[in-house]
Design an enzyme around this catalytic site. Sequence first.
Site, PDB file in Angstrom:
ATOM      1  N   GLY A   8      22.139  20.574  52.128  1.00 48.37           N
ATOM      2  CA  GLY A   8      21.951  19.718  51.253  1.00 48.37           C
ATOM      3  C   GLY A   8      20.447  18.705  50.972  1.00 48.37           C
ATOM      4  O   GLY A   8      20.259  18.031  50.349  1.00 48.37           O
ATOM      5  N   GLU A  60      23.945  24.273  56.943  1.00 46.69           N
ATOM      6  CA  GLU A  60      23.268  25.613  56.134  1.00 46.69           C
ATOM      7  C   GLU A  60      22.207  25.038  54.760  1.00 46.69           C
ATOM      8  O   GLU A  60      22.031  24.707  54.018  1.00 46.69           O
ATOM      9  CB  GLU A  60      24.262  25.376  55.201  1.00 46.69           C
ATOM     10  CG  GLU A  60      26.113  26.697  55.761  1.00 46.69           C
ATOM     11  CD  GLU A  60      26.868  26.429  54.691  1.00 46.69           C
ATOM     12  OE1 GLU A  60      27.063  26.246  53.898  1.00 46.69           O
ATOM     13  OE2 GLU A  60      28.013  27.143  55.369  1.00 46.69           O
ATOM     14  N   GLY A  63      18.835  25.127  52.512  1.00 44.63           N
ATOM     15  CA  GLY A  63      17.976  25.989  51.410  1.00 44.63           C
ATOM     16  C   GLY A  63      16.748  25.912  51.484  1.00 44.63           C
ATOM     17  O   GLY A  63      15.387  25.469  52.253  1.00 44.63           O
ATOM     18  N   ARG A  86      14.695  25.322  36.927  1.00 43.58           N
ATOM     19  CA  ARG A  86      15.004  23.676  37.272  1.00 43.58           C
ATOM     20  C   ARG A  86      14.354  22.956  36.610  1.00 43.58           C
ATOM     21  O   ARG A  86      15.237  22.057  36.335  1.00 43.58           O
ATOM     22  CB  ARG A  86      14.344  23.405  38.532  1.00 43.58           C
ATOM     23  CG  ARG A  86      14.381  24.404  39.828  1.00 43.58           C
ATOM     24  CD  ARG A  86      14.057  24.015  41.318  1.00 43.58           C
ATOM     25  NE  ARG A  86      15.255  22.765  41.480  1.00 43.58           N
ATOM     26  CZ  ARG A  86      15.014  21.450  41.762  1.00 43.58           C
ATOM     27  NH1 ARG A  86      13.539  21.251  41.150  1.00 43.58           N
ATOM     28  NH2 ARG A  86      15.719  20.681  42.375  1.00 43.58           N
ATOM     29  N   TYR A 100      17.667  20.953  35.306  1.00 42.48           N
ATOM     30  CA  TYR A 100      18.480  19.194  36.332  1.00 42.48           C
ATOM     31  C   TYR A 100      17.535  18.329  35.540  1.00 42.48           C
ATOM     32  O   TYR A 100      17.573  17.207  36.401  1.00 42.48           O
ATOM     33  CB  TYR A 100      17.726  20.344  37.280  1.00 42.48           C
ATOM     34  CG  TYR A 100      18.878  21.005  38.216  1.00 42.48           C
ATOM     35  CD1 TYR A 100      20.146  21.167  38.422  1.00 42.48           C
ATOM     36  CD2 TYR A 100      17.851  22.539  38.264  1.00 42.48           C
ATOM     37  CE1 TYR A 100      20.830  22.851  38.381  1.00 42.48           C
ATOM     38  CE2 TYR A 100      18.842  23.176  39.079  1.00 42.48           C
ATOM     39  CZ  TYR A 100      19.726  23.636  38.838  1.00 42.48           C
ATOM     40  OH  TYR A 100      20.207  24.999  39.502  1.00 42.48           O
ATOM     41  N   CYS A 151      10.212  30.649  23.284  1.00 40.84           N
ATOM     42  CA  CYS A 151      10.796  29.720  22.345  1.00 40.84           C
ATOM     43  C   CYS A 151      12.453  29.190  22.879  1.00 40.84           C
ATOM     44  O   CYS A 151      13.347  28.796  22.172  1.00 40.84           O
ATOM     45  CB  CYS A 151      11.462  31.412  21.365  1.00 40.84           C
ATOM     46  SG  CYS A 151       9.801  31.633  21.077  1.00 40.84           S
ATOM     47  N   GLU A 152      12.292  28.026  23.225  1.00 42.37           N
ATOM     48  CA  GLU A 152      12.958  26.749  23.520  1.00 42.37           C
ATOM     49  C   GLU A 152      12.814  25.405  23.703  1.00 42.37           C
ATOM     50  O   GLU A 152      11.331  25.369  24.685  1.00 42.37           O
ATOM     51  CB  GLU A 152      14.388  26.985  24.666  1.00 42.37           C
ATOM     52  CG  GLU A 152      14.959  28.053  24.620  1.00 42.37           C
ATOM     53  CD  GLU A 152      16.095  28.397  25.027  1.00 42.37           C
ATOM     54  OE1 GLU A 152      16.406  26.865  25.515  1.00 42.37           O
ATOM     55  OE2 GLU A 152      17.093  29.451  25.234  1.00 42.37           O
ATOM     56  N   TYR A 194      14.265  27.650  45.228  1.00 37.61           N
ATOM     57  CA  TYR A 194      15.740  27.979  44.120  1.00 37.61           C
ATOM     58  C   TYR A 194      14.534  28.172  42.345  1.00 37.61           C
ATOM     59  O   TYR A 194      14.575  27.059  41.391  1.00 37.61           O
ATOM     60  CB  TYR A 194      16.253  27.001  43.398  1.00 37.61           C
ATOM     61  CG  TYR A 194      17.074  26.491  44.327  1.00 37.61           C
ATOM     62  CD1 TYR A 194      18.072  27.203  44.840  1.00 37.61           C
ATOM     63  CD2 TYR A 194      17.155  25.081  45.372  1.00 37.61           C
ATOM     64  CE1 TYR A 194      18.955  27.398  45.770  1.00 37.61           C
ATOM     65  CE2 TYR A 194      18.223  25.063  46.414  1.00 37.61           C
ATOM     66  CZ  TYR A 194      19.012  25.921  46.559  1.00 37.61           C
ATOM     67  OH  TYR A 194      20.013  25.363  47.453  1.00 37.61           O
TER      68      TYR A 194
HETATM   69  N1  LLP Z   1      25.444  25.654  51.564  1.00 37.91           N
HETATM   70  C1  LLP Z   1      26.236  26.017  50.368  1.00 37.91           C
HETATM   71  C2  LLP Z   1      27.629  25.906  50.509  1.00 37.91           C
HETATM   72  C3  LLP Z   1      25.411  25.844  48.483  1.00 37.91           C
HETATM   73  O1  LLP Z   1      26.209  25.912  47.990  1.00 37.91           O
HETATM   74  C4  LLP Z   1      24.378  25.544  49.065  1.00 37.91           C
HETATM   75  C5  LLP Z   1      23.725  24.950  47.418  1.00 37.91           C
HETATM   76  C6  LLP Z   1      23.615  25.089  50.383  1.00 37.91           C
HETATM   77  C7  LLP Z   1      24.136  25.683  51.596  1.00 37.91           C
HETATM   78  C8  LLP Z   1      22.245  24.927  50.182  1.00 37.91           C
HETATM   79  O2  LLP Z   1      21.682  23.542  49.834  1.00 37.91           O
HETATM   80  P1  LLP Z   1      20.328  23.339  49.974  1.00 37.91           P
HETATM   81  O3  LLP Z   1      19.992  22.795  51.562  1.00 37.91           O
HETATM   82  O4  LLP Z   1      18.857  24.406  49.410  1.00 37.91           O
HETATM   83  O5  LLP Z   1      20.228  21.597  48.824  1.00 37.91           O
HETATM   84  N2  LLP Z   1      19.702  25.736  41.766  1.00 37.91           N
HETATM   85  C9  LLP Z   1      19.881  24.003  42.133  1.00 37.91           C
HETATM   86  C10 LLP Z   1      20.506  24.237  43.825  1.00 37.91           C
HETATM   87  C11 LLP Z   1      21.737  24.686  43.863  1.00 37.91           C
HETATM   88  C12 LLP Z   1      22.318  24.688  44.878  1.00 37.91           C
HETATM   89  C13 LLP Z   1      23.874  25.395  45.493  1.00 37.91           C
HETATM   90  N3  LLP Z   1      24.290  25.408  46.450  1.00 37.91           N
HETATM   91  C14 LLP Z   1      18.317  23.502  42.109  1.00 37.91           C
HETATM   92  O6  LLP Z   1      17.332  24.079  42.136  1.00 37.91           O
HETATM   93  O7  LLP Z   1      18.207  21.954  42.715  1.00 37.91           O
END
Ligand code: LLP
Length: 419
Positions: A240, A277, A279, A319, A323, A349-350, A376
């Site tokens: 996160g 975790e 991402g 995104r 969001y 078309c949105e 993402y």
């Molecule tokens: N671990 C779990 C259990 C998660 O659900 C997520 C993201 C991560 C790790 C990784 O989170 P990060 O470090 O990437 O923030 N599509 C959205 C983000 C969805 C995140 C879903 N879960 C966006 O584009 O902002």
Amino acid sequence: MDDDRAWGWSCADLVEISRGRDTPFYAHDLDGMKHAAKALVASFSGASHLVAYAVKANSSGTVLRTLFEAGTGADVVSGSEMELALRCGARPSDVVFSGVGKTDAEIDAAIGAGVASIHVESIEEIARVAARANALGTRANVSVRVNPSLAKEAIATHAHVATGHDEAKFGVLADDMPHAFASLRRHREWVVPVGVSAHVGSQLTELEPYLASTRAIVPIALEFRRQFASTMGMIDTGGGFGIDYGKGCILQPSDFVRAVRPLLESAGLGDLRHAIEPGRCLVGSFVVLVSRVLQTKTSPSRPELRWLLVDAGMNDLLRPALYQANHRVAAIAGGSGALVPWRVVGPVCESSDDFGLHELPAEAPSLVCFRDAGAYGFTMASRYNGRALPGEVFVSGGIVVGDVRREPCETWVSDRLRA
Ligand code: LLP
């Protein structure tokens, strides 16, 4: 033309890459990713750790191989992500498998691969995993994902990506943990209770929600260890870590690790393997989505309305539509004159196919890019409106080392003809 190297790319390089190439395409700076991954791994300063890269953020094989070589493992949320991660070189002992709704086939595959942990997200799932392990005649490593049940307002991020509040579908509520413990004890023949995990939300630009989430799971981890001392080996504080999309984010990913370590150490949990975790923070800032300008659209009667119609749409980068995210737009080629606000929109078309207002030259550029598109971006792309999936280019040491061209439009037509 914006020749700002500060955001990682030179315009000349992007122009060169786009020559003879169908747009839109994602351009990846693999060296930036490698550097970010190494810095995050190093922030554990010798403590036992697992940087489980959340594959959902960007699942290109080249990206996965780069990050795994830099010392990360993987956080996967489907059987396909797991297979991909393993085939790209992740060790099973460095893979955690999360997700609220896993199929039996996915559970079987995770047990078969011997992943470090299947993160169960409900009490019911413990029995399901035990049943599958029993059927396979082996034991499954299981952690319980705890829902830290913070107040929604305490998780300062977009509601769609806040997961650690008690109305979210994710994880087992702290109050329900005695039932989870009982179930783990009941199924000990088939499950190995290895730890607890949490994930409070994504794109955090403050430490506090992450620390609050960890504080909430520490007593649960202590109780877990009391009950399953011989097998507990891991605490996973989740991902996160936010990046700077233009509004500022002064925190580095390593700041989250450095802030949270003392909480674990003072609770006597510092010896456990500490998983995170991440991402977005390992990939987001190192990728741009390059797009050609198709045309401008102006209104003689309403001169303040000024649209820049680009060939990337919400199907390529979802995104902003989903969001209300803002991705800065930079001019790469063409364009002159004073900067004026252009509403940058795609061909879909949105009305939500709208990337927002951006200051760009009054004489419109011919080529632009959307910044910070590495997380993402491609992974959420679709073929909506009969559009092709975007291309992907991978750059390392100034050289294109990987190249996936944008799909031909015929792919969509032939797919739909078969349906
Ligand atoms: N671990 C779990 C259990 C998660 O659900 C997520 C993201 C991560 C790790 C990784 O989170 P990060 O470090 O990437 O923030 N599509 C959205 C983000 C969805 C995140 C879903 N879960 C966006 O584009 O902002």
